[in-house]
Design a protein around this motif. Sequence first.
Motif, mmCIF file in Angstrom:
data_model
loop_
_atom_site.group_PDB
_atom_site.id
_atom_site.type_symbol
_atom_site.label_atom_id
_atom_site.label_comp_id
_atom_site.label_asym_id
_atom_site.label_seq_id
_atom_site.Cartn_x
_atom_site.Cartn_y
_atom_site.Cartn_z
ATOM 1 N N PRO A 259 3.709 0.261 8.943
ATOM 2 C CA PRO A 259 4.299 1.624 8.615
ATOM 3 C C PRO A 259 6.081 1.378 8.267
ATOM 4 C CG PRO A 259 3.579 1.528 10.644
ATOM 5 C CD PRO A 259 2.922 0.629 10.186
ATOM 6 N N ILE A 260 6.154 1.864 6.806
ATOM 7 C CA ILE A 260 6.844 1.129 6.085
ATOM 8 C C ILE A 260 7.426 3.030 6.371
ATOM 9 C CG2 ILE A 260 8.769 1.397 4.684
ATOM 10 C CD1 ILE A 260 7.438 -1.251 5.555
ATOM 11 N N VAL A 261 8.604 3.849 7.354
ATOM 12 C CA VAL A 261 8.903 4.908 6.909
ATOM 13 C C VAL A 261 10.392 5.346 6.781
ATOM 14 C CG1 VAL A 261 9.283 7.426 8.593
ATOM 15 C CG2 VAL A 261 7.216 5.539 8.412
ATOM 16 N N VAL A 262 11.066 5.571 5.592
ATOM 17 C CA VAL A 262 12.508 5.721 5.602
ATOM 18 C C VAL A 262 12.433 7.014 5.515
ATOM 19 C CG1 VAL A 262 13.639 5.379 3.587
ATOM 20 C CG2 VAL A 262 12.195 3.885 4.092
ATOM 21 N N ASP A 263 14.202 7.675 6.496
ATOM 22 C CA ASP A 263 14.563 8.822 6.974
ATOM 23 C C ASP A 263 13.252 10.083 6.822
ATOM 24 O OD1 ASP A 263 17.054 8.326 6.081
ATOM 25 O OD2 ASP A 263 16.587 8.543 3.866
ATOM 26 N N GLY A 264 11.982 9.119 7.922
ATOM 27 C CA GLY A 264 11.090 10.354 8.622
ATOM 28 C C GLY A 264 9.644 10.418 7.617
ATOM 29 N N ALA A 265 10.263 10.049 6.160
ATOM 30 C CA ALA A 265 9.096 10.564 5.327
ATOM 31 C C ALA A 265 8.467 8.826 5.319
ATOM 32 C CB ALA A 265 9.303 10.286 4.174
ATOM 33 N N GLY B 242 -5.257 -1.099 -6.418
ATOM 34 C CA GLY B 242 -6.194 0.085 -6.609
ATOM 35 C C GLY B 242 -7.079 0.158 -5.907
ATOM 36 N N LEU B 243 -7.479 -0.522 -4.507
ATOM 37 C CA LEU B 243 -8.970 -0.276 -3.413
ATOM 38 C C LEU B 243 -8.108 0.880 -2.965
ATOM 39 C CD1 LEU B 243 -11.249 -0.234 -2.496
ATOM 40 C CD2 LEU B 243 -10.261 -1.859 -1.125
ATOM 41 N N ASN B 244 -8.650 2.486 -2.473
ATOM 42 C CA ASN B 244 -7.932 3.623 -2.098
ATOM 43 C C ASN B 244 -8.461 3.053 -0.020
ATOM 44 O OD1 ASN B 244 -7.702 5.638 -0.529
ATOM 45 N ND2 ASN B 244 -8.597 6.909 -1.875
ATOM 46 N N LEU B 245 -7.476 3.134 0.772
ATOM 47 C CA LEU B 245 -7.989 2.386 1.548
ATOM 48 C C LEU B 245 -8.763 3.089 2.856
ATOM 49 C CD1 LEU B 245 -5.263 -0.089 2.417
ATOM 50 C CD2 LEU B 245 -7.312 -0.728 1.797
ATOM 51 N N ARG B 246 -7.990 4.150 2.136
ATOM 52 C CA ARG B 246 -7.776 5.706 2.472
ATOM 53 C C ARG B 246 -10.003 6.335 2.775
ATOM 54 N NH1 ARG B 246 -3.925 7.691 5.463
ATOM 55 N NH2 ARG B 246 -2.037 7.173 4.901
ATOM 56 N N SER B 247 -11.072 5.787 1.885
ATOM 57 C CA SER B 247 -12.191 6.067 1.806
ATOM 58 C C SER B 247 -12.851 5.005 2.349
ATOM 59 C CB SER B 247 -12.328 5.852 0.610
ATOM 60 O OG SER B 247 -11.822 4.701 -0.095
ATOM 61 N N LEU B 248 -12.637 4.119 3.250
ATOM 62 C CA LEU B 248 -13.202 3.091 3.908
ATOM 63 C C LEU B 248 -12.991 3.737 5.541
ATOM 64 C CD1 LEU B 248 -12.491 -0.583 1.899
ATOM 65 C CD2 LEU B 248 -14.194 1.402 1.695
ATOM 66 N N VAL C 269 1.046 -0.898 -0.072
ATOM 67 C CA VAL C 269 -0.421 -0.262 0.425
ATOM 68 C C VAL C 269 1.064 1.143 0.018
ATOM 69 C CG1 VAL C 269 -1.798 1.581 0.914
ATOM 70 C CG2 VAL C 269 -2.038 -1.179 1.451
ATOM 71 N N ASP C 270 0.586 2.402 -0.817
ATOM 72 C CA ASP C 270 1.285 3.320 -1.008
ATOM 73 C C ASP C 270 0.799 4.570 -0.346
ATOM 74 O OD1 ASP C 270 -1.001 4.825 -1.479
ATOM 75 O OD2 ASP C 270 -0.074 4.740 -4.128
ATOM 76 N N ALA C 271 1.970 5.467 0.386
ATOM 77 C CA ALA C 271 1.387 6.287 1.103
ATOM 78 C C ALA C 271 -0.018 6.685 1.115
ATOM 79 C CB ALA C 271 2.693 7.791 1.111
ATOM 80 N N ASP C 272 -0.291 7.226 -0.361
ATOM 81 C CA ASP C 272 -1.782 7.691 -0.122
ATOM 82 C C ASP C 272 -2.702 6.842 0.279
ATOM 83 O OD1 ASP C 272 -0.581 9.864 -0.675
ATOM 84 O OD2 ASP C 272 -0.303 9.254 -3.435
ATOM 85 N N GLY C 273 -2.629 5.262 0.182
ATOM 86 C CA GLY C 273 -3.065 4.490 0.798
ATOM 87 C C GLY C 273 -3.930 3.544 -0.033
ATOM 88 N N ARG D 198 6.197 5.821 3.095
ATOM 89 C CA ARG D 198 6.532 5.471 2.293
ATOM 90 C C ARG D 198 5.951 4.545 1.305
ATOM 91 N NH1 ARG D 198 11.897 4.520 0.398
ATOM 92 N NH2 ARG D 198 11.115 3.598 -1.840
ATOM 93 N N GLY D 199 4.859 4.312 2.266
ATOM 94 C CA GLY D 199 3.545 3.196 2.849
ATOM 95 C C GLY D 199 3.772 2.362 3.942
ATOM 96 N N PHE D 200 2.710 1.076 2.925
ATOM 97 C CA PHE D 200 2.166 -0.539 4.437
ATOM 98 C C PHE D 200 2.211 -1.479 4.059
ATOM 99 C CE2 PHE D 200 0.075 4.345 4.409
ATOM 100 C CZ PHE D 200 0.689 4.330 6.056
ATOM 101 N N ILE D 201 2.746 -2.157 4.612
ATOM 102 C CA ILE D 201 2.763 -3.828 4.126
ATOM 103 C C ILE D 201 1.741 -4.138 4.471
ATOM 104 C CG2 ILE D 201 3.508 -6.361 4.980
ATOM 105 C CD1 ILE D 201 5.728 -4.315 3.148
ATOM 106 N N ASN D 202 0.780 -4.507 3.705
ATOM 107 C CA ASN D 202 -1.080 -4.629 3.771
ATOM 108 C C ASN D 202 -1.234 -6.420 3.924
ATOM 109 O OD1 ASN D 202 -4.115 -5.074 1.814
ATOM 110 N ND2 ASN D 202 -3.901 -4.889 4.227
ATOM 111 N N ILE D 203 -1.818 -6.899 5.630
ATOM 112 C CA ILE D 203 -1.535 -8.188 5.958
ATOM 113 C C ILE D 203 -2.755 -8.516 5.729
ATOM 114 C CG2 ILE D 203 -1.115 -10.287 6.681
ATOM 115 C CD1 ILE D 203 1.568 -8.339 8.124
#
Length: 441
Positions: A163-169, A121-127, A101-105, A171-176
């Motif tokens: 959550p995947i965070v690199v240098d404080g930014a 392609g599902l936008n998780l932030r809309s759920l 999952v990218d940083a936009d969800g 990057r996205g999420f591992i979705n299990i």
Amino acid sequence: MRVLRLDFLLPALVLALGVVASVLFMNVQRSAQSERLMAETQLAVSNFGARLETHMAARLNAGLLLGQRFLSQNNFDAESFREETQLLHELFGDFQALNWVDADGVIRIVTPVEGNAAARGLNLRSLAVPALALRRAELTGRMQVTPPLELAQGGTGFVAYVPIVVDGAPRGFINIVFRAAPLMQNALGENDGLPYGFRVIDGQEVLFTHGPEEFGGPGLDETRIQVGDRTWRLQVVPLAERMTAMSGLIDEATLILGGLASMLLAMLSRIAMLRQASLAQSEARFSDFASASSDWYMELDAKLRTSWFSEGVESYFGAPRQRLLGRSIDWFRAPAGDEAAWAAHMADLRAHRPFRDVVHATIARGKRRWLRVSGVPQFDSAGTFTAIVAPPWTRPNWCNRAARSSRPIPACLPPSRTSTRCSACGTRRTGWSLATASFAS
């Protein structure tokens, strides 16, 4: 009427008490079975809870390791993601999906594609539920697990986000993604099919149920397990066949055996009462017959000495019974020229043979009288035999010739029990009775 009532009342009471005792015993057995069932269920819920918690921890930790793997990479490589997830799918087998999952969800990569294409392609932030979990993962930097929800792939399950965070930014999420039914069945493994029902509850929502539709009843027990940041309740209840196997046969056997034992005791008590009543009637008849037929009775011991007398002996001899006890049988005989007959009688006594209508003279109240006695030996289990001796009911000087003679006249006695007159003088006999004697070896 009183004997008749007791004849039925006491056996009925014994039967009722037996049934009550059987029911009480059955209740005690049920209580013991209930405690045993509860102990077995507690052991089962403890084992299943530990198994499920370990099962979930292994898979969630695998997701965390996957996230750590991509945190160490500066550039995200979709192909290496698929390779890593393919290894985990082969290793565990009960992941529904491992997605990126990218940083936009938005879900960009799904593995495997088969069965999960609807989620790409599902936008998780809309759920609502996924959006809340993503937000908490960003804020805490830790894996978040959702409550039960309907999956985009179909079916009920739950999802974890790493959550995947690199240098404080970000990057996205591992979705299990886990589908509940295959996951739980795999976690139960060899325990599936045992006589227990299982239910997993997250908060107020049921995640999984295996067993009866109406979950609950006797023996229900539960434990709590930790899955990520959420707490599940695992409930275990014995199935109906398990409870029947434990209690059905024992209850039936207790009631049947208790009922049979109660009926047997009731029958035995009734038989005992009937025998007691019959014995009492026999004793009463014997007492009535004895009172009517003979003046008194006596008992002889092994040495042919008197050991017991009935009350009539005192009026006959004019002496208390205590003075007559311990006397030899010869003491009661007055010689009358019948030595041969007396010797034969003594031989019968010493040989413990029954005798009947033995006539001999005696001295009672200073006068000569005639006795006619019979005896029957009786043996007990120890080898001792006893009999009762009773002289006939008679009167002194009943024979006219005997009254006028200074010498006893045995020939004047009736020759048999059926004779009614004296063979010598014709005096009518007032009555003869049977007599019995007792002897002990």
